[in-house]
Structures are given as C-alpha cells and as structure tokens.
Design an enzyme around this catalytic site. Structure first.
Site, PDB file in Angstrom:
ATOM      1  N   ASP A 142      -5.331   2.967  -3.660  1.00  0.00           N
ATOM      2  CA  ASP A 142      -6.645   2.913  -3.010  1.00  0.00           C
ATOM      3  C   ASP A 142      -6.883   4.125  -2.109  1.00  0.00           C
ATOM      4  OD1 ASP A 142      -4.849   2.083  -1.110  1.00  0.00           O
ATOM      5  OD2 ASP A 142      -5.936   0.276  -0.523  1.00  0.00           O
ATOM      6  N   ARG A 143      -5.815   4.870  -1.791  1.00  0.00           N
ATOM      7  CA  ARG A 143      -5.985   6.071  -0.959  1.00  0.00           C
ATOM      8  C   ARG A 143      -5.923   7.322  -1.816  1.00  0.00           C
ATOM      9  NH1 ARG A 143      -2.817   5.713   4.699  1.00  0.00           N
ATOM     10  NH2 ARG A 143      -3.603   3.678   5.332  1.00  0.00           N
ATOM     11  N   ASP A 186      -0.557   1.898  -3.979  1.00  0.00           N
ATOM     12  CA  ASP A 186      -1.417   0.957  -4.707  1.00  0.00           C
ATOM     13  C   ASP A 186      -2.747   1.593  -5.104  1.00  0.00           C
ATOM     14  OD1 ASP A 186      -2.413   1.062  -2.110  1.00  0.00           O
ATOM     15  OD2 ASP A 186      -3.274  -0.946  -2.266  1.00  0.00           O
ATOM     16  N   LYS A 209     -11.190   0.135  -1.365  1.00  0.00           N
ATOM     17  CA  LYS A 209     -11.324   1.580  -1.479  1.00  0.00           C
ATOM     18  C   LYS A 209     -10.619   2.015  -2.757  1.00  0.00           C
ATOM     19  CE  LYS A 209      -7.525   2.250   1.718  1.00  0.00           C
ATOM     20  NZ  LYS A 209      -7.386   1.656   3.036  1.00  0.00           N
ATOM     21  N   SER A 247       0.811  -1.218   0.000  1.00  0.00           N
ATOM     22  CA  SER A 247       0.000   0.000   0.000  1.00  0.00           C
ATOM     23  C   SER A 247       0.848   1.274   0.000  1.00  0.00           C
ATOM     24  CB  SER A 247      -0.954  -0.052   1.190  1.00  0.00           C
ATOM     25  OG  SER A 247      -1.799   1.058   1.182  1.00  0.00           O
ATOM     26  N   HIS A 248       0.709   2.064   1.061  1.00  0.00           N
ATOM     27  CA  HIS A 248       1.369   3.365   1.133  1.00  0.00           C
ATOM     28  C   HIS A 248       2.743   3.282   1.788  1.00  0.00           C
ATOM     29  CE1 HIS A 248      -1.068   2.310   4.533  1.00  0.00           C
ATOM     30  NE2 HIS A 248      -0.171   2.918   5.270  1.00  0.00           N
ATOM     31  N   ASP A 272      -1.974   6.881  -3.219  1.00  0.00           N
ATOM     32  CA  ASP A 272      -0.866   6.163  -2.576  1.00  0.00           C
ATOM     33  C   ASP A 272      -0.296   5.090  -3.506  1.00  0.00           C
ATOM     34  OD1 ASP A 272      -2.919   4.283  -2.438  1.00  0.00           O
ATOM     35  OD2 ASP A 272      -2.148   3.425  -0.577  1.00  0.00           O
TER      36      ASP A 272
HETATM   37  C1  G1P Z   1      -4.127   1.810   8.167  1.00  0.00           C
HETATM   38  C2  G1P Z   1      -5.324   2.710   8.311  1.00  0.00           C
HETATM   39  C3  G1P Z   1      -6.591   1.964   7.968  1.00  0.00           C
HETATM   40  C4  G1P Z   1      -6.474   1.350   6.577  1.00  0.00           C
HETATM   41  C5  G1P Z   1      -5.207   0.520   6.481  1.00  0.00           C
HETATM   42  C6  G1P Z   1      -4.985   0.007   5.067  1.00  0.00           C
HETATM   43  O1  G1P Z   1      -4.223   0.743   9.066  1.00  0.00           O
HETATM   44  O2  G1P Z   1      -5.404   3.243   9.621  1.00  0.00           O
HETATM   45  O3  G1P Z   1      -7.684   2.839   8.032  1.00  0.00           O
HETATM   46  O4  G1P Z   1      -7.577   0.543   6.302  1.00  0.00           O
HETATM   47  O5  G1P Z   1      -4.082   1.307   6.859  1.00  0.00           O
HETATM   48  O6  G1P Z   1      -4.873   1.043   4.147  1.00  0.00           O
HETATM   49  P1  G1P Z   1      -3.437   0.711  10.457  1.00  0.00           P
HETATM   50  O7  G1P Z   1      -1.976   0.890  10.167  1.00  0.00           O
HETATM   51  O8  G1P Z   1      -3.951   1.868  11.264  1.00  0.00           O
HETATM   52  O9  G1P Z   1      -3.799  -0.622  11.046  1.00  0.00           O
HETATM   53 ZN    ZN Z   2      -3.115   1.658  -0.291  1.00  0.00          ZN
END
Ligand code: G1P
Ligand code: ZN
Length: 536
Positions: free
Chosen positions: A276-277, A274, A371, A116-117, A272
């Site tokens: 989704d953000r 991937d 998302k 992801s990010h 981000d």
């Molecule tokens: C974080 C975000 C959460 C999101 C997840 C995946 O998770 O807080 O809302 O769904 O990344 O993108 P966390 O690191 O808080 O468990």
């Molecule tokens: Zn992501």
C-alpha cells in the site's frame, strides 16, 4: 460438521493501532492469541447488527499467514459465515488488491494478515487488520469495541475438522487477486500511453522488496505494459522478505535509493511489504510523498479515471501542505485528517474527495478504501507518458509555480515507552505560546482533535501542532504501529519562495528547526542523547 466451543483465556494487549493489531510474531504465536482476536472481531460485527454472510481473508504472504488460514476459516464458518473468499492460495496479495476483492465480490468484511512495512519472519512482526464492507479498515468505534471484547473473551467457535478439511470446505472459495486488480488498474489508467512511453526506450525499475507486490508488478508492468522483466527487482515474495525491512523510503531501501541517485533509471519506485506504500524516484531525484500527492492532484486530468475532475482531496495532518497550494489554485477543497487511512474512508464514501495521501509514502483514491502503491506508480507513469517531462522537471516546475514546502519527517523508533508517554502528556498540556527558543518564537501550540465531517465521530488528541512566528509548522505524535517500546514521530514544514534555495536538501534547510523541535520537546534531557532512527 460439528461446531465446537473452544475454551480460551483473554489477553489484555489486543488494542488495534493505526493499522490493525500488530505485534511481534512471537506474541502472535501464543496459543489462541490470533483466534481470540478473530472471534472478538466477528462477535463485534455481529453485535452491531451487521450482515455477515461472506468474508475475505488475505495477506501479504508473511509468516505465519498461510499456516493460520485453516483456524481462521474454522472460526468464520463456525460463526455462520456462508462464504470465505481466500485471496490467493498462498495468501499473497497487496492490501489494495484485497480491498478491491472485498468491494468487487460484495463481501461483508475481511481480515488482512500483514504488518505492512514492518520486518517479517519469526523474529519480525505479524498483524491482522479488520476490514469493513467498504474494503477499508474498521473505524475506531469498531476497533475499540473489539478491544473491549478481547478483554473478556472466554471461548471461541470452531469446527471439529482437520486443517486440510478446513481448506477444502464448500464454503471456501479461492480468488485470483492479481487479475482482478490488474483489470481494475487497466480500466483507470492510459495503458496505451504508458506502453508507448516504454516502447520509446524510457527506463524503469520497480523494487518489490521480496514482498507481496512482485507477481502483480510483473503482470502489470511487464505483461501488460511492456517493461523489461529484469526491471522488476526482488520480485519473489518470501515469508520473511529475505530479511529485508520492507519499507520503501531512503532509510530502509537505501541501496535502491542510492542506485537511483546514481542514474539507475529515469523512473524508479518501490512498494512496502503489503503494497500500500510507495516511494517515487527520478534519475538522481527523490520525490517526497507530500509533493507526490501534490503532483498527482495537479495532473489528475491526464488519468482517464479522473478526466472529469476531482471533487476534493485530503491529506493527513502531518503531511506537508504542498497539495493545498495546488488544490486551492484549482478550486478544490482540501481536508486534513488524523494519521491513518481509515480517516479518509468516510470522505471517500461521501464523495467529498477522490484523491488522498499521507506523508508516510501512501496515496490512493476513491476506487477502493486502502492506499495503493502500484496505483501511485501508474499515476506517475501516466503523467510521465502524457507530459513527456522527467520526474525532476515535474517537481521543480511545481516548486517554481507555488514555492517549495521544505519538509522533513523524523522518527525515533523503539524508545522508552514510559518516557515517551510522559513527553506526550506533557506536550498535551504544555503552555509554550509566546515562548522564545533562540531565534524562534512560538506563536501557537494546539492539540489536534478531529471531528469527522461526515460521520461526526470524534477522535481526540491526534497530535500536537506548534507554529512559530515565521510560519514553521511542527507536528508531533506517537506512532500507533510500533511493536517495541514507543516511536516518536516529528514532522516539520516551512514554506520558501526564494528560488535560489530550492536546490538545498530539506535536511540542510531545516537543520536549525530540527534543533528547535528537539529543544521544545527536551529530547536529549528526557531520553539521553538520542538520534532519529529514520529521516525522510
Ligand atoms: C504509520 C504512518 C501512517 C500510516 C500507518 C499505516 O503509522 O505514520 O501515516 O497510515 O503507518 O501504514 P504510525 O506508526 O505513525 O502510527
Ligand atoms: Zn503497508
């Protein structure tokens, strides 16, 4: 083609978190680390009696994604999967586009290779997420079973062929995710209206952060909607994201954020790693994700896909209650779920909600089970085009109508794990009801346990919620996506209806509350003087 059983030894650290199994890349590079997890995931799905004929493999293009594709293909085919649908030859596609493919081609599940990010590359992070047939992340019952399986695995199935041969197997099919996804978006939004908005000379910037969304953004915003090519920034995906931390928020996309605060364009946005953000910015104006969901709810009727209305909306519990104000006025139900997109899936599947979001820069809808950053951006473009208002005008108008929910999210990344776990267990049992901290009195502390209203699956202790007498809401939890040490997440919200205060920054407005939270959790005493590493 000979099926072989490869001996392996199990790992004890393969418990998937909020967004799948995510670790430092070097942890993933250990022999058989990925293979064990892939086999365990397939074994669990099979043991559950699920049909497993076709399987999607996609990723956000980060290292070593495409390099590990052959060994994943071999394991899938050796386990009897008849069709492996590979999303893009280079394995570069936004997560929502991969989710779309799972649904569109009726696949029985999939793997998304992404963290992801999180930063990428050899010194960054890597991850694998197991997707179900609905195109959403596996629920806890499945990820827990996978974890149990990884602890006892002793071999995995594979094929006695070379990597090149694996990529050319008759069972492997390569898909063009961009076209499928762009067509889907075009079917949902008012592209004509948005085209006119661009034609009228409005200005725009999209920052792909050297990650997976660049090519998709060019196809949609430039080729189909008429935005200028040079408005798509950092659009060439790189295996390490060019060293950028691909998290679209004011902390990690600071240069872009600052440029937008200084008039770079009327509308600015970023996705981000991937895809989704997303982050939404106006000219000199930042929209917090919680308000973003509220605005999307308020104006959903402008979106052709939602023209017939919504059945309900959902937000994760740490997200501000901004959307509740808007939704209740419209007579819509609002559901509060634990953190993590997978908790929205059953509500979406059951048709109880059509729109949902999290404070962590993510919104999405019922058309897929992930998302979707570009979806949220198109949603805004559609609203801007139909209302003729600016980003700032839209948000200020909503505050005037409903009051403003001041909201801040503080993260302490990579702190000592033992101390964090102790803090967590102390907070679960702490009895602070009625306790006074300076000018604040605690009215109630509760542990947030969740029972899914559709599946009735129970997820206990998803966070600790604290309310003060003057209606401040504090939420505290530990992150489930970090890869080093522990990460504390604090969320604070306070409702304000005095318009003269609306222009204050949330950080300024909530300054005292932050001190209160820090006192309740005894942060400085426990960790030594620590400061949040990200404030959003
Ligand atoms: C974080 C975000 C959460 C999101 C997840 C995946 O998770 O807080 O809302 O769904 O990344 O993108 P966390 O690191 O808080 O468990
Ligand atoms: Zn992501």
């Amino acid at each position: 083609m000979e099926i072989i059983k490869v001996q392996t030894t199990s790992f004890d650290n393969q418990k998937p978190g909020t967004g799948g199994l995510r670790k430092q890349t070097k942890v993933f590079m250990q022999k058989n680390f990925l293979e064990n997890f892939v086999q365990a995931s397939i074994s669990v799905r099979k043991n559950n009696g699920d049909k497993l004929e076709s399987w999607v493999v996609g990723g956000d293009g980060r290292y070593p994604g495409v390099l590990v594709l052959p060994s994943i293909i071999k394991i899938l085919v050796a386990n009897g999967i008849k069709k492996v649908l590979v999303v893009g030859r280079e394995l570069i596609a936004p997560t929502p586009a991969i989710s779309n493919v799972i649904k569109k081609y009726n696949a029985d599940g999939g793997f998304i290779l992404s963290a992801s990010h999180n930063p990428g590359g050899e010194n960054g992070d890597f991850g694998i997420k197991v997707e179900m047939a609905n195109g959403g992340g596996a629920p806890e019952s499945v990820t827990n079973a996978i974890f149990e399986e990884t602890k006892k695995i002793s071999f995995y199935n594979s094929l006695n062929i070379t990597d090149e041969e694996a990529l050319k197997l008759a069972e492997v099919e390569y898909l063009d995710p961009i076209k499928d996804y762009a067509d889907l978006m075009e079917s949902m939004f008012d592209f004509d209206a948005i085209k006119k908005w661009f034609d009228a000379g409005h200005t725009f910037r999209f920052n792909a952060m050297n990650a997976s969304t660049g090519p998709t953004a060019i196809e949609i915003f430039v080729n189909r909607l008429g935005a200028k090519r040079e408005w798509i920034l950092n659009s060439v995906p790189q295996p390490d994201f060019g060293g950028v931390h691909p998290e679209p928020n004011p902390t990690y996309a600071k240069d872009f954020y600052d440029a937008m605060m200084n008039g770079l364009a009327e509308f600015g946005c970023a996705c981000d790693g991937d895809g989704d953000r997303n982050m939404i910015l106006g000219d000199g104006f930042y929209v917090i994700p919680s308000d973003c969901l509220a605005i999307m709810t308020k104006y959903h009727k402008f979106i052709p896909y939602y023209a017939n209305g919504l059945s309900g909306v959902a937000r994760s519990i740490p997200t501000s209650s901004s959307v509740d104000k808007v939704a209740h006025k419209m007579g819509l139900d609002v559901y509060n779920t634990p953190t993590g997109w997978k908790f929205f899936a059953s509500l979406l599947d059951a048709g109880k909600i059509n729109l949902c979001g999290e404070e962590s820069f993510g919104q999405g809808g019922d058309y897929i089970r992930e998302k979707d950053g570009i979806f949220a951006i198109l949603f805004w473009l559609n609203i801007l085009a139909k209302t003729g208002k600016s980003v700032e005008e839209l948000v200020r108008e909503m505050w005037r109508e409903n009051g403003r929910i001041f909201y801040s999210q503080y993260s302490y990344e990579g702190v000592d794990k033992e101390i964090a776990n102790k803090l967590w267990s102390d907070m679960l049992t702490a009895n602070i009801d009625g306790k006074v901290y300076g000018k604040y009195e605690i009215s109630k502390k509760e542990v947030f346990d969740y029972i899914d209203p559709v599946s009735h699956e129970e997820s206990k202790a998803q966070g600790v919620q604290i309310f003060t007498k003057d209606n401040i809401r504090i939420f505290f939890r530990l992150s489930g996506t970090g890869t080093v040490g522990a990460t504390l997440r604090l969320y604070i919200e306070k409702f304000e209806d005095d318009e003269t205060k609306f222009s204050m920054s949330a950080r300024e407005y909530l300054k005292d509350v932050y001190t209160l939270v820090s006192d309740i959790l005894e942060l400085n005493k426990r960790f030594g003087n620590i400061e949040p590493s990200a404030i959003n």
